[in-house]
Design a protein around this motif. Structure first.
Motif, PDB file in Angstrom:
ATOM      1  N   GLY A 235      41.828  95.405  23.076  1.00  0.00           N
ATOM      2  CA  GLY A 235      40.783  95.063  23.245  1.00  0.00           C
ATOM      3  C   GLY A 235      39.378  95.896  23.562  1.00  0.00           C
ATOM      4  N   PRO A 236      37.850  95.310  24.093  1.00  0.00           N
ATOM      5  CA  PRO A 236      37.482  94.101  23.979  1.00  0.00           C
ATOM      6  C   PRO A 236      37.283  93.428  22.702  1.00  0.00           C
ATOM      7  CG  PRO A 236      35.524  96.019  24.166  1.00  0.00           C
ATOM      8  CD  PRO A 236      37.326  96.708  24.348  1.00  0.00           C
ATOM      9  N   TYR A 237      37.407  92.190  23.084  1.00  0.00           N
ATOM     10  CA  TYR A 237      37.477  91.338  21.558  1.00  0.00           C
ATOM     11  C   TYR A 237      35.455  90.408  21.967  1.00  0.00           C
ATOM     12  CZ  TYR A 237      42.224  91.831  21.075  1.00  0.00           C
ATOM     13  OH  TYR A 237      43.605  92.637  20.950  1.00  0.00           O
ATOM     14  N   PRO A 242      26.329  82.339  15.376  1.00  0.00           N
ATOM     15  CA  PRO A 242      25.427  82.358  15.091  1.00  0.00           C
ATOM     16  C   PRO A 242      23.591  81.640  16.076  1.00  0.00           C
ATOM     17  CG  PRO A 242      26.493  81.078  13.604  1.00  0.00           C
ATOM     18  CD  PRO A 242      27.711  81.570  13.699  1.00  0.00           C
ATOM     19  N   ASP A 243      24.840  81.080  17.239  1.00  0.00           N
ATOM     20  CA  ASP A 243      24.219  80.125  17.807  1.00  0.00           C
ATOM     21  C   ASP A 243      24.767  80.643  19.207  1.00  0.00           C
ATOM     22  OD1 ASP A 243      27.343  79.974  17.958  1.00  0.00           O
ATOM     23  OD2 ASP A 243      26.769  77.633  18.479  1.00  0.00           O
ATOM     24  N   GLY A 244      25.366  82.513  18.702  1.00  0.00           N
ATOM     25  CA  GLY A 244      24.743  83.153  20.460  1.00  0.00           C
ATOM     26  C   GLY A 244      26.786  83.386  20.749  1.00  0.00           C
ATOM     27  N   ALA A 245      26.994  82.174  20.649  1.00  0.00           N
ATOM     28  CA  ALA A 245      28.264  81.323  21.514  1.00  0.00           C
ATOM     29  C   ALA A 245      29.459  82.635  20.895  1.00  0.00           C
ATOM     30  CB  ALA A 245      29.307  79.951  20.712  1.00  0.00           C
ATOM     31  N   ASP A 246      30.632  83.283  21.923  1.00  0.00           N
ATOM     32  CA  ASP A 246      31.633  84.273  21.918  1.00  0.00           C
ATOM     33  C   ASP A 246      32.757  83.000  21.514  1.00  0.00           C
ATOM     34  OD1 ASP A 246      33.135  86.581  21.156  1.00  0.00           O
ATOM     35  OD2 ASP A 246      32.472  87.719  22.952  1.00  0.00           O
ATOM     36  N   TRP A 247      33.520  83.478  20.775  1.00  0.00           N
ATOM     37  CA  TRP A 247      35.483  82.432  20.349  1.00  0.00           C
ATOM     38  C   TRP A 247      36.200  83.105  20.849  1.00  0.00           C
ATOM     39  CZ3 TRP A 247      38.450  82.708  16.852  1.00  0.00           C
ATOM     40  CH2 TRP A 247      37.558  83.989  16.050  1.00  0.00           C
ATOM     41  N   LEU A 248      36.210  84.643  21.394  1.00  0.00           N
ATOM     42  CA  LEU A 248      37.064  85.100  21.588  1.00  0.00           C
ATOM     43  C   LEU A 248      36.652  86.270  23.234  1.00  0.00           C
ATOM     44  CD1 LEU A 248      37.168  87.583  18.467  1.00  0.00           C
ATOM     45  CD2 LEU A 248      37.827  85.663  18.278  1.00  0.00           C
ATOM     46  N   GLY A 249      36.289  85.537  23.974  1.00  0.00           N
ATOM     47  CA  GLY A 249      36.922  86.284  25.074  1.00  0.00           C
ATOM     48  C   GLY A 249      38.168  85.641  25.775  1.00  0.00           C
ATOM     49  N   ARG A 250      39.372  84.955  25.221  1.00  0.00           N
ATOM     50  CA  ARG A 250      40.427  84.600  25.721  1.00  0.00           C
ATOM     51  C   ARG A 250      41.271  85.048  24.904  1.00  0.00           C
ATOM     52  NH1 ARG A 250      42.785  80.123  28.644  1.00  0.00           N
ATOM     53  NH2 ARG A 250      44.607  79.999  28.241  1.00  0.00           N
ATOM     54  N   LEU A 251      40.727  86.168  24.322  1.00  0.00           N
ATOM     55  CA  LEU A 251      42.219  87.121  22.769  1.00  0.00           C
ATOM     56  C   LEU A 251      42.407  87.547  23.275  1.00  0.00           C
ATOM     57  CD1 LEU A 251      42.495  86.462  19.922  1.00  0.00           C
ATOM     58  CD2 LEU A 251      40.788  88.226  19.255  1.00  0.00           C
TER      59      LEU A 251
END
Length: 405
Positions: A235-237, A242-251
């Protein structure tokens, strides 16, 4: 050049899931001919016509309640040599005490009639009165079902446990004699799909050391060896879409994909960007379990989007299939399947999300890739996407049957 053939690629609708979905959906899938069983947080679904129509299977009520009631994590496996379905469910802890996990068995092509066994930490050690099981994995060898769980005290990880259960006794539905092994050194142990006479499982020991355990079908002894892999970071991940949403906060870097074929066992996990890998990527290591040497490192990466949460399984010819996600940059989180073709990974997107998640800590934690039955040269895989919104009720699980064309 071989390509990925998407034989069946189906999203499960609200009737199949009763909208009991989560952006930490943890989908698993298995198939026997046209009979398919899919699980996730907090639903299960089945079909008898290859996915043309689905029935919701409620994990809260289909089987009797246990401990504090059904919780969340599930795993499904179909074992073709004995024609039986294996359904593993995790239950909530009783306040101040244990939870249980359940191993349920249904014989025959269509999983409808179940018998089961429940396992609690105090069944293993009478002093483990305030421990609870979490984060399951399951795989079969020629003669045994292997199940792994992390064990927590409150919110603190304490140990991992591996169970070894005879498939013949599971199918018979009577008494069950099983073995178990535990370690306080390594957690989130990932089992190798494709095992025959020995099961292998692994975790990171420290830094670049991979610790691999082997448990032969005919032995009560677990062996261990270590290999060094090339440098990588835990990490960090981050991979905003494209909408700014970061889907890797739990990775995190837990091993989520593992297989064995012949004398070679492989392991896949998510690694943070480094030189030559500008986005989060999947790092792979293949070892020879006979010589106990590293023989190959098999990364899956993309210059503009992140890969994460890999699962893997060999087909009957030893070709390695995978199920994982790609997302970030120009892509919303998308489900991907594929296979190893010589020195390259051949991949195909099954479906792209319409949005990223509303919270960066909500994606994952595991997927599955299994051999199809009876077409064991092909695979079945689980995934999920977001469709039409950012919330958990917008999650649509994906069932995929794929092969090589």
């Amino acid at each position: 050049m071989a390509n990925v053939n998407l034989i069946e690629n189906t999203g499960l609708d609200d009737l199949a899931t009763s909208t009991n979905t989560s952006t930490v959906n943890e989908t698993t899938a298995a198939a026997s001919n046209s009979n398919i069983f899919v699980t996730g947080n907090w639903f299960a679904a089945s079909t008898t016509n290859g996915g043309k129509s689905w029935s919701h299977v409620d994990p809260f009520t289909t089987l009797p309640s246990a401990a504090g009631g059904f919780c969340c994590d599930q795993v499904v496996v179909y074992e073709p040599s004995r024609d039986m379905w294996i359904w593993i469910l995790q239950y909530i802890s009783i306040p101040g005490g244990n939870n249980v996990f359940r191993v349920a068995i249904s014989p025959g092509a269509n999983p409808t009639a179940w018998h089961w066994w429940d396992f609690s930490p105090v069944d293993l050690n009478a002093t483990w009165t305030d421990l609870w099981f979490d984060y399951p994995d399951a795989a079969v060898s020629n003669n045994h079902l292997y199940v792994t769980f992390n064990v927590f005290r409150g919110d603190s990880w304490e140990r991992a446990v591996v169970f070894k259960m005879p498939l013949g006794e599971l199918g018979a539905g009577g008494g069950l004699t099983y073995q178990w092994w535990t370690t306080t050194a390594n957690g989130s142990l990932r089992l190798t799909q494709g095992a025959t006479d020995s099961m292998f499982f692994a975790d990171h020991n420290s830094g670049t050391t991979l610790r691999i355990h082997g448990w032969p079908d005919g032995s009560a002894t677990v062996g261990t060896f270590e290999v060094q892999v090339s440098p990588w970071s835990a990490g960090p991940y981050s991979a905003p879409g494209p909408d700014g949403a970061d889907w890797l906060g739990r990775l995190d870097p837990r091993i989520t994909g593992a297989w064995v074929s012949g004398t070679r066992a492989g392991f896949l996990w998510s690694a943070a960007p480094r030189s030559g890998r500008p986005m989060t990527y999947v790092k792979g290591a293949v070892v020879d379990v006979t010589t106990q040497l590293l023989v190959e490192q098999t990364d899956i990466w993309n210059a503009e989007s992140a890969f994460a949460y890999p699962a893997a399984c060999p087909n009957n010819a030893g070709v390695i299939g995978v199920s994982l996600f790609i997302g970030g940059g120009p892509r919303h989180p998308s489900h991907v399947v594929g296979f190893r073709d010589g020195g390259e990974w051949r991949l195909a997107t099954t479906r792209a999300s319409s949005n990223g998640p509303s919270e960066s800590t909500t994606w994952g934690d595991y997927l599955t890739c299994r051999r199809h039955s009876p077409n064991s040269a092909q695979w079945v895989a689980s995934g999920f996407t977001l469709q039409g919104g950012t919330e958990r009720t917008n999650v649509e699980p994906q069932y995929v049957h794929f092969g090589v064309s």
